[in-house]
Design an enzyme around this catalytic site. Sequence first.
Site, short mmCIF file in Angstrom:
data_model
loop_
_atom_site.label_atom_id
_atom_site.label_comp_id
_atom_site.label_asym_id
_atom_site.label_seq_id
_atom_site.Cartn_x
_atom_site.Cartn_y
_atom_site.Cartn_z
N CYS A 1 -1.44 0.84 7.39
CA CYS A 1 -2.89 0.56 7.52
C CYS A 1 -3.31 -0.68 6.75
O CYS A 1 -3.65 -1.71 7.34
CB CYS A 1 -3.70 1.76 7.03
SG CYS A 1 -3.45 3.26 8.01
N ARG A 2 -3.32 -0.59 5.40
CA ARG A 2 -3.91 -1.67 4.61
C ARG A 2 -3.01 -2.89 4.45
O ARG A 2 -3.44 -4.03 4.69
CB ARG A 2 -4.30 -1.13 3.22
CG ARG A 2 -5.44 -0.14 3.26
CD ARG A 2 -5.57 0.62 1.96
NE ARG A 2 -4.46 1.55 1.76
CZ ARG A 2 -4.28 2.32 0.70
NH1 ARG A 2 -5.15 2.24 -0.30
NH2 ARG A 2 -3.27 3.14 0.63
N SER A 3 -1.76 -2.69 4.00
CA SER A 3 -0.94 -3.87 3.69
C SER A 3 -0.54 -4.68 4.92
O SER A 3 -0.44 -5.91 4.81
CB SER A 3 0.27 -3.50 2.82
OG SER A 3 1.10 -2.56 3.41
N ASP B 1 -7.93 4.03 0.92
CA ASP B 1 -6.99 4.45 1.96
C ASP B 1 -7.78 4.91 3.19
O ASP B 1 -8.53 5.89 3.11
CB ASP B 1 -6.14 5.60 1.40
CG ASP B 1 -5.10 6.09 2.38
OD1 ASP B 1 -5.18 5.72 3.58
OD2 ASP B 1 -4.22 6.85 1.96
N CYS C 1 0.87 -1.19 0.00
CA CYS C 1 0.00 0.00 0.00
C CYS C 1 0.90 1.23 0.00
O CYS C 1 2.08 1.13 -0.37
CB CYS C 1 -0.98 -0.02 1.17
SG CYS C 1 -0.23 0.01 2.80
N ASN D 1 2.30 1.40 4.34
CA ASN D 1 2.61 0.14 5.04
C ASN D 1 2.32 0.23 6.54
O ASN D 1 3.00 -0.37 7.37
CB ASN D 1 4.06 -0.32 4.80
CG ASN D 1 4.36 -1.74 5.29
OD1 ASN D 1 5.46 -2.03 5.74
ND2 ASN D 1 3.40 -2.63 5.19
P1 4NP Z 1 -1.77 2.83 4.09
O1 4NP Z 1 -2.40 4.17 4.66
O2 4NP Z 1 -1.24 3.16 2.73
O3 4NP Z 1 -2.95 1.91 4.02
O4 4NP Z 1 -0.71 2.39 5.07
C1 4NP Z 1 -1.67 5.36 4.79
C2 4NP Z 1 -0.84 5.55 5.85
C3 4NP Z 1 -0.16 6.74 5.99
C4 4NP Z 1 -0.31 7.74 5.06
C5 4NP Z 1 -1.15 7.54 3.96
C6 4NP Z 1 -1.81 6.34 3.83
N1 4NP Z 1 0.34 8.98 5.23
O5 4NP Z 1 0.10 9.88 4.42
O6 4NP Z 1 1.13 9.12 6.16
#
Ligand code: 4NP
Length: 149
Positions: free
Chosen positions: A14-16, A122, A9, A12
């Site tokens: 939240c989703r992955s 996201d 994602c 790294n």
């Molecule tokens: P992820 O979510 O891609 O599912 O881990 C996010 C985590 C952090 C951020 C964006 C998306 N960020 O902008 O810090």
Amino acid sequence: MKTKVLMVCLGNICRSPLAEGVLKSKVDLSSVFVDSAGTAGYHIGKAPDARSIAVAKKHGLDISEQGCRKFTAQDLDDFDVIFAMDKSNYKNIIRLSRSKGQRQKVHLLLSNKDAIEKEVPDPYYGGEDGFEHVYQLINEACNRIAKEL
Ligand code: 4NP
């Protein structure tokens, strides 16, 4: 040799990490290696987001020991299958590829033709509901992937 699967994602956190934990719970870990990474390097070394840890726990999984790492071009050599959570992650991975063989390893996690939603949204800036929704999408996809591995 284990089949190596990578969940990717943006952050790294939240989703992955959730996708890594969910898939690990559904496969034989003596024959499948599962990891996750983010295309951005904002949170390297950190544990998953507390909301991802919580939704995993609610569904009986502990993902709290995972550590965030950045996706690298080397991953396109090292892994057999790479699942991107959304189209933006997919494009960022493809941008680092150097051969058709590498590009053929990369898929959207929700790539099956029957999927209504094609991307895992996201959830970072949303509420707890978003994380449950993300869990449900990932869980469905991993049921299918686990059968195919
Ligand atoms: P992820 O979510 O891609 O599912 O881990 C996010 C985590 C952090 C951020 C964006 C998306 N960020 O902008 O810090």
